[in-house]
Design a protein around this motif. Structure first.
Motif, PDB file in Angstrom:
ATOM      1  N   GLN A  14      36.789  44.226  52.625  1.00 41.71           N
ATOM      2  CA  GLN A  14      37.598  44.181  51.411  1.00 41.71           C
ATOM      3  C   GLN A  14      39.078  44.081  51.739  1.00 41.71           C
ATOM      4  OE1 GLN A  14      37.600  47.594  48.783  1.00 41.71           O
ATOM      5  NE2 GLN A  14      39.014  46.596  47.362  1.00 41.71           N
ATOM      6  N   VAL A  15      39.708  43.043  51.214  1.00 43.26           N
ATOM      7  CA  VAL A  15      41.154  42.870  51.329  1.00 43.26           C
ATOM      8  C   VAL A  15      41.797  43.187  49.986  1.00 43.26           C
ATOM      9  CG1 VAL A  15      42.996  41.173  51.606  1.00 43.26           C
ATOM     10  CG2 VAL A  15      41.076  41.196  53.209  1.00 43.26           C
ATOM     11  N   TYR A  16      42.739  44.125  50.005  1.00 41.79           N
ATOM     12  CA  TYR A  16      43.559  44.420  48.829  1.00 41.79           C
ATOM     13  C   TYR A  16      44.856  43.634  49.041  1.00 41.79           C
ATOM     14  CZ  TYR A  16      45.486  47.179  44.995  1.00 41.79           C
ATOM     15  OH  TYR A  16      46.022  47.585  43.788  1.00 41.79           O
ATOM     16  N   PRO A  17      44.972  42.449  48.444  1.00 37.24           N
ATOM     17  CA  PRO A  17      46.005  41.496  48.878  1.00 37.24           C
ATOM     18  C   PRO A  17      47.433  42.005  48.779  1.00 37.24           C
ATOM     19  CG  PRO A  17      44.937  40.770  46.831  1.00 37.24           C
ATOM     20  CD  PRO A  17      44.133  41.905  47.371  1.00 37.24           C
ATOM     21  N   ARG A  18      47.733  42.853  47.813  1.00 38.60           N
ATOM     22  CA  ARG A  18      49.098  43.377  47.680  1.00 38.60           C
ATOM     23  C   ARG A  18      49.547  44.076  48.953  1.00 38.60           C
ATOM     24  NH1 ARG A  18      51.054  43.994  42.293  1.00 38.60           N
ATOM     25  NH2 ARG A  18      52.605  45.431  43.123  1.00 38.60           N
ATOM     26  N   SER A  19      48.578  44.642  49.679  1.00 41.56           N
ATOM     27  CA  SER A  19      48.917  45.526  50.797  1.00 41.56           C
ATOM     28  C   SER A  19      48.441  45.015  52.144  1.00 41.56           C
ATOM     29  CB  SER A  19      48.302  46.916  50.552  1.00 41.56           C
ATOM     30  OG  SER A  19      48.802  47.488  49.364  1.00 41.56           O
TER      31      SER A  19
END
Length: 540
Positions: A14-19
């Motif tokens: 899982q990539v949390y794109p903001r971070s």
């Protein structure tokens, strides 16, 4: 296994794109930042990336309030960047799964802007509208997950609208067939773009009870789960009528029918209901609904062999047709390295390594959250730095989700740990800088190195990918089970505590995995000695 079933036993990162990685210098991660790190992701030996929302949004809930389902928010890039991401990922044999937030939109979505004007326009019935009670109060007692009443008064229509989440996230009316078709058309747009699947956010929230019946009260001792502690009134009710309605099963079938037109694509439903395991089984049953179910049962504070064994066993007993997906961390809960730490919140790297092996050994697919491979713990975020409306509302009893959403640390020598050249949207935690990628890549015994090694080894063990699971009744703190596929049987042992534990082996060991870094137990005279947070694998 058929190529179209690549997702069975897959590890989804899982990539949390903001971070994740900022290439523009504005302190917010972007799609090009993901592209820049694709070789790193490939090195983790994962199969797919799940990207949290990057669609156009006012960002009241950081992208889970979508105002345009078919466009990229400028802070993340543009549609060409996404096309490039798909191409670059596929060149590396990495699948791309994207979030779809179907149950609600932003209040700035054109559908809602029109719907709220009056009750005679073309979109008037696209959201859940209801008249006030005679005394002006909301139509029933439903509550919002983020605190307070789930109804907001709209003076233009002189009616209330339903929002199970933030006020700025009005719920769509899925009883309207035009809504369902419009939602499916948006899903098709991304299928035509070449995505490999969808993580369906809060998918059991699509339908509501049309009679708007009150939810019954929940006894005080049962008020728990996913941050819904006694300080959040959401925990005061059984949510029988504002979500998980029978009609939703037909909509799951509509989603599956659409995905069947794109062989090899997959649906992963996030489910949070009064009985999430039962709902997961229902939503993945029959081969004509969702491919996989995903819930919060192992994202809780209960860290015991008994709880894990009983939770997985119960799902196994009810999910006879579908496929599970397990996670220990994500963008909504405290990071597992802190949440399950036995010594307060102090991260124990050996425990983190063991948890990677444990998660990767359960039957099903796996979601692993960015930073889990580094053993990152929950970051401390000062009140003045908080961004999450959930945390701001419930501070200080519940500090929200910002502590698990702080930026990825790439380099211990660079400003903001190499995440950005600007001011990051959330501060980089100092302990995270000391666990940065560049430092761990220099250490063959690091959490990162052993994460890579275990997932590489896991790919060579068909029993762990698609085999059955059979638990062994053990005393705390040992968790033990067999994974079996055909004539091959793998014994998996895990010590969930710091103290040494023992396990008596009755069967003859054919092949002990002594070359596996995660394999730290020692077999002597029919007994396995497991050091603190130790693991042991052996063919039977």
């Amino acid at each position: 296994m058929a190529q179209n079933e690549w997702w069975k036993g897959a590890v989804i990162y899982q990539v949390y794109p903001r971070s994740f990685n900022d290439t523009k210098g504005d302190g917010i991660g972007d799609l090009n930042g993901i592209i820049e790190r694709l070789d790193y992701i490939k090195s983790l030996n994962v199969d797919a990336i799940w990207i949290s929302p990057f669609f156009k949004s006012p960002m009241k809930d950081f992208g889970y309030d979508i105002s345009d389902y078919r466009d990229i928010d400028p802070m993340f890039g543009c549609i060409d960047d996404f096309d490039n991401l798909i191409e670059q990922a596929h060149q590396r044999d990495i699948k791309i799964i994207i979030d779809q937030v179907l149950s609600h939109t932003s209040n700035e979505h054109p559908w809602f802007v029109e719907s709220r004007q009056n009750n005679k326009n073309d979109k008037s019935d696209w959201y859940v509208w209801a008249d006030a009670n005679p005394d002006g109060s909301p139509p029933n007692n439903w509550l919002s997950i983020f605190g307070g009443v789930a109804w907001q008064w709209e003076p233009r229509r002189c009616q209330y609208y339903l929002h199970n989440f933030l006020t700025e996230q009005p719920d769509l009316n899925f009883h309207n067939p035009d809504v369902r078709q419009a939602v499916l058309d948006n899903v098709k747009f991304w299928l035509d773009k070449g995505v490999d699947g969808f993580r369906l956010d809060a998918i059991n929230f699509c339908f509501h009870d049309q009679e708007l019946k009150d939810n019954p009260a929940k006894p005080e001792h049962l008020r728990q789960g996913r941050g819904f502690s006694e300080d959040n009134p959401y925990a005061f009710q059984y949510h029988y009528y504002n979500n998980t309605q029978p009609e939703n099963l037909d909509f799951m079938a509509e989603i599956r029918a659409l995905l069947n037109e794109y062989p090899g694509t997959v649906s992963l439903g996030e489910i949070s209901s009064e009985d999430s395991l039962k709902t997961m089984a229902e939503y993945t049953s029959g081969g004509d609904k969702l491919h996989m179910g995903y819930s919060f049962e192992l994202l809780t504070n209960d860290y015991s062999a008994k709880y894990i064994r009983e939770t997985v066993s119960r799902l196994e007993s009810v999910m006879t047709e579908g496929w599970p997906c397990w996670a220990f961390s994500n963008h909504d809960v405290e990071r597992v390295a802190s949440r399950w730490a036995n010594n307060g919140k102090t991260v124990n790297t050996q425990q983190v390594k063991m948890l990677t092996a444990l998660l990767g050994s359960l039957r099903g697919s796996v979601c692993m959250y960015q930073g889990e491979e580094l053993g990152l713990g929950e970051a401390e975020v000062a009140f003045e730095d908080l961004q999450d409306p959930y945390g701001i509302t419930f501070w200080p009893n519940f500090k929200g989700r910002d502590g698990c959403r702080t930026p990825m640390p790439w380099s211990h020598t660079e400003t903001h740990a190499g995440f950005t050249d600007g001011k990051p949207w959330l501060p980089v935690a100092q302990p995270h800088s000391l666990a940065s990628v560049d430092l761990q890549e220099q250490d063959p015994n690091s959490t990162l190195a052993q994460y890579r090694a275990f997932l590489a080894w896991r790919k060579t063990r068909p029993e762990l990918l698609t085999g059955t699971i059979e638990f062994i009744d053990t005393n705390e703190p040992v968790l033990a089970f067999y994974r079996t596929l055909g004539n091959t049987k793998l014994l998996c042992l895990f010590n969930l505590a710091e103290q040494t534990s023992e396990f008596v082996v009755e069967e003859s060991i054919k092949d002990s995995m002594d070359d596996l870094a995660h394999h730290t137990g020692e077999l002597t005279a029919g007994k396995v000695t497991l050091p603190g947070y130790g693991c042991y694998f052996a063919s039977i």
